[in-house]
Write a protein that holds these residues in place. Structure first.
Motif, mmCIF file in Angstrom:
data_model
loop_
_atom_site.group_PDB
_atom_site.id
_atom_site.type_symbol
_atom_site.label_atom_id
_atom_site.label_comp_id
_atom_site.label_asym_id
_atom_site.label_seq_id
_atom_site.Cartn_x
_atom_site.Cartn_y
_atom_site.Cartn_z
ATOM 1 N N PRO A 1 0.816 -1.218 0.000
ATOM 2 C CA PRO A 1 0.000 0.000 0.000
ATOM 3 C C PRO A 1 0.851 1.271 0.000
ATOM 4 O O PRO A 1 0.538 2.250 -0.697
ATOM 5 C CB PRO A 1 -0.817 -0.125 1.289
ATOM 6 C CG PRO A 1 -0.907 -1.594 1.530
ATOM 7 C CD PRO A 1 0.419 -2.136 1.089
ATOM 8 N N TYR B 1 -4.024 0.816 -0.529
ATOM 9 C CA TYR B 1 -3.901 2.236 -0.878
ATOM 10 C C TYR B 1 -5.275 2.895 -0.962
ATOM 11 O O TYR B 1 -5.450 4.043 -0.542
ATOM 12 C CB TYR B 1 -3.158 2.375 -2.210
ATOM 13 C CG TYR B 1 -3.131 3.791 -2.737
ATOM 14 C CD1 TYR B 1 -2.511 4.810 -2.013
ATOM 15 C CD2 TYR B 1 -3.739 4.113 -3.948
ATOM 16 C CE1 TYR B 1 -2.488 6.115 -2.489
ATOM 17 C CE2 TYR B 1 -3.728 5.414 -4.421
ATOM 18 C CZ TYR B 1 -3.105 6.407 -3.694
ATOM 19 O OH TYR B 1 -3.096 7.705 -4.156
ATOM 20 N N SER C 1 -0.644 5.486 4.201
ATOM 21 C CA SER C 1 -0.149 4.105 4.255
ATOM 22 C C SER C 1 1.261 4.075 4.835
ATOM 23 O O SER C 1 2.148 4.790 4.376
ATOM 24 C CB SER C 1 -0.140 3.485 2.846
ATOM 25 O OG SER C 1 -1.441 3.454 2.303
#
Length: 451
Positions: free
Chosen positions: A65, A294, A301
């Motif tokens: 992410p 994400y 993140s």
């Protein structure tokens, strides 16, 4: 000894490589290196598959992410698939070239570094001057890369434990937790046999499966509108993405080690073999976690998604425990390569055979302590991931394999329109560019963090 014979040390044994000679039928096709391997503790296909998944699905997947935050969800998905496909292609040509060189030399196995040495000697004349430094150069990069992975693992395990201890007991600096985990790391790292590590890898894969399920539960809970996320980002962020994804995807030293220790190595590289099947699962997991992670957390993140999920909820705490355990197991698997190269190839011969086990355990303890020292020095997970991926894996996973194929195919030709040479030169350029730019950006990030 015959003048034709040169002794070359191959870990874990010493093989005699003869100058290639042609059989009566004029070819080396009658010699199959796979049929001549003699292994003390060969692994089954299932054990090899378990090792492959555990080696390829480590802390890197939890950073996806964060990697997508440096690329955007469209760019991130496409580039992850492209980089993963290129990494898989390079692994295939590396293993294929090692097999070809084994047939030419009529020996059961040559290591990555020996393959580079032999390949450069048989390649274009202007590259042959590099042959003498190939063995220490490749061995050095492999040992350093897997040592770097172990440093990252120390940080990850300590961070995971810290979150739990902070919640229920007392708030300590992460470096104190690094000190606490030294003993468990020493214990797991004392296991020197891949076959003995196989049950640990299988158990770790089950824990990973449960852990991913819980993480996806948190991700899919109240997803924000996708329009709040960027499909593309500025090109200046892409080098960090490149380094992180390469780190996540590639475990070239472990992959070669588990292939070397297989009872049936032909099952590794077939169309539906362990390499293709395993990498398909790995790529699917990486895109899934990167894209939706994400989408959920955006630019917030963290270097590991376990740092984003709630700290005070039981399922999230279970995930952190599971991933700490699986990373502890992965430490032994990744660190196997560093010890395998440095001890078996360079150090074991300096000690009497009766004392080698004792000194090898001391050497492994030294590696653990060194990874601890490096982790204490650079505890920021995300910037270290990108640096190790950009610097080492662009060389080991992209540049060296294509350079080896250029050399191995030199005497046989590169196919119609020299297509193999063109593809390899393009990959060589991609690897050099990505490695240089990614390393430069990662160093700048580290400087910014510790300014």
């Amino acid at each position: 000894m015959n003048d034709n014979i040169k002794t070359v040390t191959v870990y874990p044994t010493t093989l005699e490589l003869t100058t290639p000679t042609k059989p009566a039928n004029g070819s080396n096709d009658d010699y199959d290196p796979h049929l001549h391997r003699e292994l003390k503790n060969p692994t089954t296909n299932f054990q090899t598959f378990a090792h492959f998944l555990k080696a390829s699905v480590g802390t890197g997947v939890l950073a996806m992410p964060s990697a997508f935050a440096h690329a955007g969800y469209v760019n991130g998905t496409l580039l992850t698939l492209i980089i993963g496909s290129l990494a898989l292609y390079c692994l295939h040509i590396l293993i294929e070239c090692m097999y070809i060189l084994c047939k030419r030399q009529r020996v059961p196995y040559v290591s990555f570094s020996q393959a580079m040495n032999l390949g450069l000697k048989q390649g274009p004349p202007w590259l042959r001057c590099l042959a003498p430094i190939a063995v220490p150069f490749v061995d050095g990069f492999l040992a350093f890369y897997h040592f770097g992975i172990c440093c990252v693992y120390v940080v990850f395990i300590a961070e995971s434990i810290k979150q739990l201890v902070d919640e229920y007991l007392v708030v300590w600096d992460v470096r104190i937790h690094m000190c606490i985990i030294i003993v468990p790391l020493l214990l797991i790292y004392s296991i020197k046999n891949l076959k003995l590590l196989a049950p640990f890898s299988s158990a770790a894969n089950l824990l990973l499966l449960v852990g991913f399920g819980i993480i996806l539960y948190y991700i899919f809970e109240e997803l924000p509108p996708l329009s709040e996320r960027d499909p593309f980002v500025a090109a200046g962020k892409l080098p960090t993405f490149f380094g992180t994804v390469l780190f996540a995807l590639e475990a070239v030293g472990v992959i070669l080690a588990i292939e070397e220790n297989m009872a049936t190595p032909k099952s590794f590289v077939g169309p539906c073999g362990i390499l293709n099947s395993g990498m398909s699962i790995v790529l699917g997991l990486y895109v899934l976690l990167g894209f939706f992670g994400y989408w959920k957390y955006g630019n917030e993140s963290e270097g590991s998604i376990t740092l984003n999920i709630p700290q005070n909820e039981i399922p999230a705490q279970v995930v952190k425990v599971f991933f700490a355990i699986t990373t502890w197991i992965s430490y032994a698997l990744q660190g196997y390569v560093t010890a395998h190269i440095l001890w078996d190839k360079y150090l074991a011969k300096r000690f009497k055979e009766s004392r080698q086990t004792f000194y090898e355990l001391l050497f492994r303890a030294l590696i653990v302590l060194l990874t601890f020292a490096c982790a204490v020095a650079i505890p920021d997970l995300s910037v270290f991931l990108s640096l190790v991926g950009s610097f080492c894996l662009s060389i080991l996973g992209l540049i060296f394999p294509v350079l080896l194929q250029i050399c191995v195919q030199y005497t046989e030709g590169y196919g119609p329109f020299r297509i193999k040479l063109i593809i390899n030169l393009l990959l060589l350029g991609f690897g050099i560019f990505g490695g240089v730019v990614g390393t430069y950006v990662s160093i700048l990030d580290i400087i910014a963090v510790y300014k």
